[in-house]
Scaffold this motif. Structure first.
Motif, mmCIF file in Angstrom:
data_model
loop_
_atom_site.group_PDB
_atom_site.id
_atom_site.type_symbol
_atom_site.label_atom_id
_atom_site.label_comp_id
_atom_site.label_asym_id
_atom_site.label_seq_id
_atom_site.Cartn_x
_atom_site.Cartn_y
_atom_site.Cartn_z
ATOM 1 N N GLY A 42 -12.388 -18.376 -3.551
ATOM 2 C CA GLY A 42 -11.851 -18.651 -2.222
ATOM 3 C C GLY A 42 -10.369 -18.345 -2.100
ATOM 4 O O GLY A 42 -9.769 -18.546 -1.047
ATOM 5 N N LEU A 43 -9.751 -17.847 -3.166
ATOM 6 C CA LEU A 43 -8.321 -17.553 -3.152
ATOM 7 C C LEU A 43 -8.023 -16.280 -2.362
ATOM 8 O O LEU A 43 -8.753 -15.296 -2.460
ATOM 9 N N VAL A 44 -6.936 -16.323 -1.615
ATOM 10 C CA VAL A 44 -6.470 -15.149 -0.888
ATOM 11 C C VAL A 44 -5.741 -14.247 -1.880
ATOM 12 O O VAL A 44 -4.915 -14.710 -2.673
ATOM 13 N N MET A 45 -6.058 -12.969 -1.841
ATOM 14 C CA MET A 45 -5.435 -12.013 -2.749
ATOM 15 C C MET A 45 -4.225 -11.348 -2.064
ATOM 16 O O MET A 45 -4.163 -11.319 -0.835
ATOM 17 N N PRO A 46 -3.287 -10.817 -2.841
ATOM 18 C CA PRO A 46 -2.049 -10.287 -2.264
ATOM 19 C C PRO A 46 -2.152 -8.880 -1.660
ATOM 20 O O PRO A 46 -1.142 -8.268 -1.348
ATOM 21 N N GLY A 47 -3.342 -8.375 -1.495
ATOM 22 C CA GLY A 47 -3.517 -7.059 -0.899
ATOM 23 C C GLY A 47 -4.981 -6.796 -0.615
ATOM 24 O O GLY A 47 -5.843 -7.625 -0.908
ATOM 25 N N LEU A 48 -5.254 -5.638 -0.018
ATOM 26 C CA LEU A 48 -6.635 -5.244 0.266
ATOM 27 C C LEU A 48 -7.283 -4.691 -0.996
ATOM 28 O O LEU A 48 -6.700 -3.842 -1.675
ATOM 29 N N SER A 49 -8.488 -5.150 -1.296
ATOM 30 C CA SER A 49 -9.197 -4.599 -2.440
ATOM 31 C C SER A 49 -9.746 -3.224 -2.060
ATOM 32 O O SER A 49 -10.221 -3.017 -0.942
ATOM 33 N N VAL A 91 -0.190 -0.201 -4.974
ATOM 34 C CA VAL A 91 -0.904 -1.182 -5.796
ATOM 35 C C VAL A 91 0.046 -2.329 -6.116
ATOM 36 O O VAL A 91 1.125 -2.116 -6.670
ATOM 37 N N VAL A 92 -0.357 -3.561 -5.729
ATOM 38 C CA VAL A 92 0.481 -4.733 -5.977
ATOM 39 C C VAL A 92 -0.101 -5.653 -7.053
ATOM 40 O O VAL A 92 0.614 -6.487 -7.602
ATOM 41 N N ASP A 93 -1.390 -5.504 -7.326
ATOM 42 C CA ASP A 93 -2.039 -6.326 -8.345
ATOM 43 C C ASP A 93 -3.474 -5.832 -8.482
ATOM 44 O O ASP A 93 -3.819 -4.781 -7.937
ATOM 45 N N PHE A 94 -4.301 -6.623 -9.177
ATOM 46 C CA PHE A 94 -5.703 -6.256 -9.369
ATOM 47 C C PHE A 94 -6.585 -7.445 -9.042
ATOM 48 O O PHE A 94 -6.216 -8.598 -9.301
ATOM 49 N N GLY A 95 -7.754 -7.158 -8.480
ATOM 50 C CA GLY A 95 -8.693 -8.192 -8.093
ATOM 51 C C GLY A 95 -9.582 -8.619 -9.247
ATOM 52 O O GLY A 95 -9.458 -8.124 -10.371
ATOM 53 N N PRO A 96 -10.535 -9.513 -8.970
ATOM 54 C CA PRO A 96 -11.385 -10.076 -10.019
ATOM 55 C C PRO A 96 -12.305 -9.059 -10.694
ATOM 56 O O PRO A 96 -12.767 -9.294 -11.804
ATOM 57 N N LEU A 102 -4.079 -3.402 -2.627
ATOM 58 C CA LEU A 102 -3.084 -2.556 -1.987
ATOM 59 C C LEU A 102 -2.371 -3.252 -0.850
ATOM 60 O O LEU A 102 -2.984 -4.006 -0.090
ATOM 61 N N ASP A 103 -1.056 -2.976 -0.730
ATOM 62 C CA ASP A 103 -0.347 -3.295 0.505
ATOM 63 C C ASP A 103 0.310 -1.999 0.980
ATOM 64 O O ASP A 103 0.119 -0.941 0.370
ATOM 65 N N ASP A 104 1.064 -2.063 2.067
ATOM 66 C CA ASP A 104 1.594 -0.845 2.695
ATOM 67 C C ASP A 104 0.477 0.175 2.899
ATOM 68 O O ASP A 104 0.621 1.374 2.615
#
Length: 134
Positions: A42-49, A91-96, A102-104
């Motif tokens: 349920g956590l919000v991620m810092p960008g679009l997967s 790329v700002v991070d990685f998902g599960p 991604l942002d921008d």
């Protein structure tokens, strides 16, 4: 946003040197209104997967085979009302599932139903689709 109708159009787009990603969702307008969420926590991620489209160096088959495989990995999302589209971003991070977040984000193009059907057919005809790793 333009719509790509053929797999070779996507291949040509990949040749421009921009890092491209594939996303299945309602689209960029809807995605701009809310962040991606990890469904299990349920956590919000810092960008679009999104899924990277780059053809790896070890891939010796035609690039269309790789792209068809990437397109077909999330076809179940179509049944859930999502549409496939190509984007670029930072790329700002990685998902599960180790997918880039991604942002921008910059939307590039929709993939047409015909392109997805062709990719699915190519995937099934040219690769051992669905074969287990063990």
């Amino acid at each position: 946003m333009p719509t790509l109708e053929r797999l070779d159009e996507l291949t040509q787009l990949m040749e421009h040197g921009v890092e491209l990603y594939l996303r299945y969702s309602p689209g960029p307008v809807a995605d701009a209104q809310h962040a991606s969420t990890d469904h299990e926590s349920g956590l919000v991620m810092p960008g679009l997967s999104a899924n990277p489209m780059r053809v790896p160096a070890w891939w010796s088959l035609p690039p269309e085979d790789w792209l068809a495989r990437r397109i077909c990995q999330y076809l179940r999302e179509l049944r859930e009302g999502a549409r496939p589209w190509v984007l670029t971003g930072r790329v700002v991070d990685f998902g599960p599932d180790n997918e880039p977040l991604l942002d921008d984000v910059e939307p590039i193009a929709w993939l047409s139903g015909e392109l997805v059907r062709h990719a699915h057919q190519r995937y099934r005809d040219r690769l051992d689709a669905g074969r287990a790793t063990h």
